[in-house]
Motif scaffolding. Structure first.
Motif, PDB file in Angstrom:
ATOM      1  N   LYS A 188      -3.766 -23.231  -6.669  1.00  0.00           N
ATOM      2  CA  LYS A 188      -4.075 -23.673  -5.301  1.00  0.00           C
ATOM      3  C   LYS A 188      -3.964 -22.538  -4.287  1.00  0.00           C
ATOM      4  O   LYS A 188      -3.930 -22.757  -3.090  1.00  0.00           O
ATOM      5  CB  LYS A 188      -3.119 -24.802  -4.884  1.00  0.00           C
ATOM      6  CG  LYS A 188      -3.163 -26.012  -5.762  1.00  0.00           C
ATOM      7  CD  LYS A 188      -4.461 -26.728  -5.581  1.00  0.00           C
ATOM      8  CE  LYS A 188      -4.502 -27.993  -6.410  1.00  0.00           C
ATOM      9  NZ  LYS A 188      -5.785 -28.662  -6.285  1.00  0.00           N
ATOM     10  N   LYS A 189      -3.929 -21.320  -4.775  1.00  0.00           N
ATOM     11  CA  LYS A 189      -3.662 -20.139  -3.951  1.00  0.00           C
ATOM     12  C   LYS A 189      -4.734 -19.866  -2.879  1.00  0.00           C
ATOM     13  O   LYS A 189      -4.479 -19.154  -1.923  1.00  0.00           O
ATOM     14  CB  LYS A 189      -3.542 -18.937  -4.889  1.00  0.00           C
ATOM     15  CG  LYS A 189      -2.976 -17.715  -4.282  1.00  0.00           C
ATOM     16  CD  LYS A 189      -2.819 -16.670  -5.371  1.00  0.00           C
ATOM     17  CE  LYS A 189      -2.213 -15.427  -4.811  1.00  0.00           C
ATOM     18  NZ  LYS A 189      -1.991 -14.434  -5.849  1.00  0.00           N
ATOM     19  N   GLU A 190      -5.932 -20.428  -3.043  1.00  0.00           N
ATOM     20  CA  GLU A 190      -6.991 -20.158  -2.071  1.00  0.00           C
ATOM     21  C   GLU A 190      -6.658 -20.708  -0.684  1.00  0.00           C
ATOM     22  O   GLU A 190      -7.192 -20.252   0.315  1.00  0.00           O
ATOM     23  CB  GLU A 190      -8.338 -20.711  -2.549  1.00  0.00           C
ATOM     24  CG  GLU A 190      -8.487 -22.210  -2.506  1.00  0.00           C
ATOM     25  CD  GLU A 190      -7.939 -22.918  -3.733  1.00  0.00           C
ATOM     26  OE1 GLU A 190      -7.920 -24.164  -3.725  1.00  0.00           O
ATOM     27  OE2 GLU A 190      -7.513 -22.250  -4.686  1.00  0.00           O
TER      28      GLU A 190
ATOM     29  N   ASP B 105      -0.513 -20.721  -0.361  1.00  0.00           N
ATOM     30  CA  ASP B 105      -0.162 -19.354  -0.744  1.00  0.00           C
ATOM     31  C   ASP B 105       1.145 -18.939  -0.077  1.00  0.00           C
ATOM     32  O   ASP B 105       2.022 -18.351  -0.717  1.00  0.00           O
ATOM     33  CB  ASP B 105      -1.298 -18.403  -0.375  1.00  0.00           C
ATOM     34  CG  ASP B 105      -1.043 -16.992  -0.885  1.00  0.00           C
ATOM     35  OD1 ASP B 105      -0.576 -16.841  -2.036  1.00  0.00           O
ATOM     36  OD2 ASP B 105      -1.316 -16.036  -0.135  1.00  0.00           O
ATOM     37  N   ARG B 106       1.298 -19.268   1.193  1.00  0.00           N
ATOM     38  CA  ARG B 106       2.522 -18.897   1.912  1.00  0.00           C
ATOM     39  C   ARG B 106       3.736 -19.625   1.324  1.00  0.00           C
ATOM     40  O   ARG B 106       4.785 -19.020   1.108  1.00  0.00           O
ATOM     41  CB  ARG B 106       2.359 -19.239   3.393  1.00  0.00           C
ATOM     42  CG  ARG B 106       3.492 -18.743   4.241  1.00  0.00           C
ATOM     43  CD  ARG B 106       3.216 -18.943   5.700  1.00  0.00           C
ATOM     44  NE  ARG B 106       4.295 -18.369   6.482  1.00  0.00           N
ATOM     45  CZ  ARG B 106       4.616 -18.775   7.684  1.00  0.00           C
ATOM     46  NH1 ARG B 106       3.910 -19.724   8.273  1.00  0.00           N
ATOM     47  NH2 ARG B 106       5.612 -18.228   8.334  1.00  0.00           N
ATOM     48  N   HIS B 107       3.586 -20.916   1.056  1.00  0.00           N
ATOM     49  CA  HIS B 107       4.689 -21.667   0.448  1.00  0.00           C
ATOM     50  C   HIS B 107       4.983 -21.143  -0.962  1.00  0.00           C
ATOM     51  O   HIS B 107       6.144 -21.067  -1.367  1.00  0.00           O
ATOM     52  CB  HIS B 107       4.367 -23.162   0.398  1.00  0.00           C
ATOM     53  CG  HIS B 107       4.523 -23.853   1.710  1.00  0.00           C
ATOM     54  ND1 HIS B 107       5.719 -24.364   2.135  1.00  0.00           N
ATOM     55  CD2 HIS B 107       3.630 -24.113   2.693  1.00  0.00           C
ATOM     56  CE1 HIS B 107       5.570 -24.914   3.331  1.00  0.00           C
ATOM     57  NE2 HIS B 107       4.298 -24.777   3.684  1.00  0.00           N
ATOM     58  N   GLY B 108       3.937 -20.796  -1.699  1.00  0.00           N
ATOM     59  CA  GLY B 108       4.116 -20.265  -3.044  1.00  0.00           C
ATOM     60  C   GLY B 108       4.906 -18.972  -3.043  1.00  0.00           C
ATOM     61  O   GLY B 108       5.770 -18.747  -3.896  1.00  0.00           O
ATOM     62  N   ARG B 109       4.613 -18.122  -2.069  1.00  0.00           N
ATOM     63  CA  ARG B 109       5.366 -16.870  -1.956  1.00  0.00           C
ATOM     64  C   ARG B 109       6.838 -17.136  -1.650  1.00  0.00           C
ATOM     65  O   ARG B 109       7.729 -16.490  -2.199  1.00  0.00           O
ATOM     66  CB  ARG B 109       4.761 -15.977  -0.884  1.00  0.00           C
ATOM     67  CG  ARG B 109       3.404 -15.430  -1.276  1.00  0.00           C
ATOM     68  CD  ARG B 109       2.729 -14.745  -0.079  1.00  0.00           C
ATOM     69  NE  ARG B 109       1.385 -14.359  -0.398  1.00  0.00           N
ATOM     70  CZ  ARG B 109       1.050 -13.171  -0.895  1.00  0.00           C
ATOM     71  NH1 ARG B 109       1.974 -12.269  -1.102  1.00  0.00           N
ATOM     72  NH2 ARG B 109      -0.204 -12.900  -1.166  1.00  0.00           N
TER      73      ARG B 109
END
Length: 166
Positions: free
Chosen positions: A90-92, A97-101
């Motif tokens: 779901k990185k797009e 992406d911010r939460h994943g980081r």
């Protein structure tokens, strides 16, 4: 028998693809706005509705990303693998992406703090630190998930920032 199937993309998906084209430099900001306005006019949907649809979907996945850390309590290593899979698939979305980081920073930092506290257990000082780390390993992902479901970002405290979050 060959048939032609048309899959109707949602308005939000069409605008997301336009936005990706804009971010890649394939279209200008003006071209993006004109194309977006044509899509909105054609569908009788306001830009606010599209943003709300994006927000709900991204908030759900971001919250799930934080909660996926708990899978490790049920299935060994799943608490490490599941967040990575969700983040990468779901990185797009800039939100995910911010939460994943943030989640990855916490995961790596948590593993480092866990190693340090286990080593300090031999000197007795590590035992209370180990207990405290266990409590915050439950509290922090819950706080992150609640904030994500509300559409907000929360950076885990006590993290080493391996990935830039913002």
């Amino acid at each position: 028998m060959a048939g032609c199937y048309h899959i109707r993309m949602s308005l939000a998906d069409e605008i997301r693809k336009l936005d990706l084209l804009r971010q890649d430099g394939a279209i200008t900001d003006e071209e993006f706005e004109r194309a977006k306005q044509r899509l909105l006019a054609r569908s009788n949907t306001s830009a606010l509705d599209v943003l709300e649809e994006y927000g709900k979907r991204d908030s759900f996945w971001a919250g799930l990303l934080h909660l996926s850390l708990f899978l490790g309590y049920l299935i060994p290593v799943a608490g490490l693998v599941a967040p990575i899979i969700i983040w990468q698939t779901k990185k797009e979305s800039p939100v995910i992406d911010r939460h994943g980081r943030a989640v990855m920073n916490w995961l790596i930092s948590h593993l480092i703090w866990l190693l340090v506290t286990v080593l300090l257990c031999f000197v007795v000082v590590g035992i209370p630190l180990y207990l405290i780390l266990g409590v915050i390993a439950i509290i922090f992902p819950i706080i992150g998930a609640v904030r994500a479901f509300d559409g907000k970002f929360w950076s885990y405290p006590l993290c080493i920032r391996f990935f830039k979050e913002g």
